[in-house]
Design an enzyme around this catalytic site. Structure first.
Site, PDB file in Angstrom:
ATOM      1  N   GLU A   5      -1.288  -7.967   5.998  1.00 12.88           N
ATOM      2  CA  GLU A   5      -1.284  -8.364   7.540  1.00 12.88           C
ATOM      3  C   GLU A   5      -2.357  -8.370   8.209  1.00 12.88           C
ATOM      4  OE1 GLU A   5      -0.599  -5.825   5.814  1.00 12.88           O
ATOM      5  OE2 GLU A   5      -1.203  -3.890   6.981  1.00 12.88           O
ATOM      6  N   CYS A   8       0.813  -0.972   0.043  1.00 13.10           N
ATOM      7  CA  CYS A   8       0.090  -0.056   0.088  1.00 13.10           C
ATOM      8  C   CYS A   8       0.943   1.221  -0.083  1.00 13.10           C
ATOM      9  CB  CYS A   8      -1.096  -0.061   1.203  1.00 13.10           C
ATOM     10  SG  CYS A   8      -2.612   0.543   0.746  1.00 13.10           S
ATOM     11  N   HIS A  12      -3.643  -5.004   2.171  1.00  8.71           N
ATOM     12  CA  HIS A  12      -2.777  -5.280   3.407  1.00  8.71           C
ATOM     13  C   HIS A  12      -3.022  -6.574   3.749  1.00  8.71           C
ATOM     14  CE1 HIS A  12      -2.466  -0.944   4.984  1.00  8.71           C
ATOM     15  NE2 HIS A  12      -3.269  -0.789   4.073  1.00  8.71           N
TER      16      HIS A  12
HETATM   17  N1  GLN Z   1      -3.755   6.425   0.625  1.00  9.03           N
HETATM   18  C1  GLN Z   1      -2.539   6.206   1.257  1.00  9.03           C
HETATM   19  C2  GLN Z   1      -1.397   7.200   0.356  1.00  9.03           C
HETATM   20  O1  GLN Z   1      -1.599   7.547  -0.514  1.00  9.03           O
HETATM   21  C3  GLN Z   1      -1.945   4.656   1.248  1.00  9.03           C
HETATM   22  C4  GLN Z   1      -2.973   4.107   2.085  1.00  9.03           C
HETATM   23  C5  GLN Z   1      -2.558   2.733   2.947  1.00  9.03           C
HETATM   24  O2  GLN Z   1      -1.317   2.584   3.209  1.00  9.03           O
HETATM   25  N2  GLN Z   1      -3.284   1.999   3.447  1.00  9.03           N
HETATM   26  O3  GLN Z   1      -0.312   7.039   0.915  1.00  9.03           O
END
Ligand code: GLN
Length: 197
Positions: A178, A79, A176
């Site tokens: 985890e 992410c 995610h």
């Molecule tokens: N929206 C976040 C970003 O742009 C990432 C979100 C996340 O890591 N769950 O950094």
């Protein structure tokens, strides 16, 4: 000897990653200073907020040590961690480490679907019998991979989207792993450490 796995512990979801890694038998540590990178074989860059992570990486001088780490260690960005390792970030453009040749669009699912749980398909076309498997996926204000560069292999899909991909050293996921009770993705990352470089 067990694999030494660290998680970048500046912000975000690092603890949950380290718990899964410990359950899988890895020796774990929370990485708060660049010097600690010398003591690990593999690093997770967790989800969180990439803009905040960028500021903290400036403050603790993590940029060059992280680039150097990738020449000898394995990196798994999830992410926001994926946004940090990508070669190009859009919506909006921002600085990144450039460890994997992908273009990533931040917050790509929009307000209606900011966070959702789903399942996707893991498909490893490089493995002998082309393994497939369903994996649970938790998306939180997730990015989308809009372009895969040469040498980057798609590993999992959700609908039309590639949601997990890798090069030799670097693994990324837009979701995610985890947060679901399936250690498969972490196990996969640990298996990358045993591959010859
Ligand atoms: N929206 C976040 C970003 O742009 C990432 C979100 C996340 O890591 N769950 O950094």
């Amino acid at each position: 000897m067990s694999v030494r796995v660290g998680a970048l512990a500046l912000q975000g979801d690092f603890d949950a990653h380290l718990r899964v890694m410990a359950e899988l038998g890895a020796q774990t540590s929370a990485i708060r200073k660049p010097e600690q990178l010398r003591q690990i074989d593999a690093l997770v860059i967790p989800g969180g907020e990439s803009t905040t992570l960028i500021k903290l990486m400036d403050a603790y001088d993590f940029w060059e040590p992280l680039r150097e780490f990738t020449t000898r260690g394995r990196v798994f960005g999830t992410c926001a961690g994926l946004i940090l390792v990508a070669s190009e970030v859009i919506n909006p453009a921002q600085r990144s480490l450039g460890l994997l040749d992908v273009t990533v669009e931040r917050n790509s699912y929009g307000r209606q679907r900011e966070s959702f749980e789903s399942a996707g398909q893991f498909i490893d076309r490089n493995s002998d019998e082309s393994k497939t498997r369903e994996i649970p996926m938790v998306f939180i204000r997730a990015p989308r991979i809009q372009r895969l560069g040469e040498g980057v292999r798609a590993l999992a899909t959700h609908g039309e989207d590639t949601v997990m991909a890798r090069s030799d050293h670097v693994l990324v996921a837009t979701f995610h792993p985890e947060l679901s009770h399936d250690p498969f993705v972490h196990q996969y990352f640990l298996s990358m450490v045993d591959e010859p470089l």
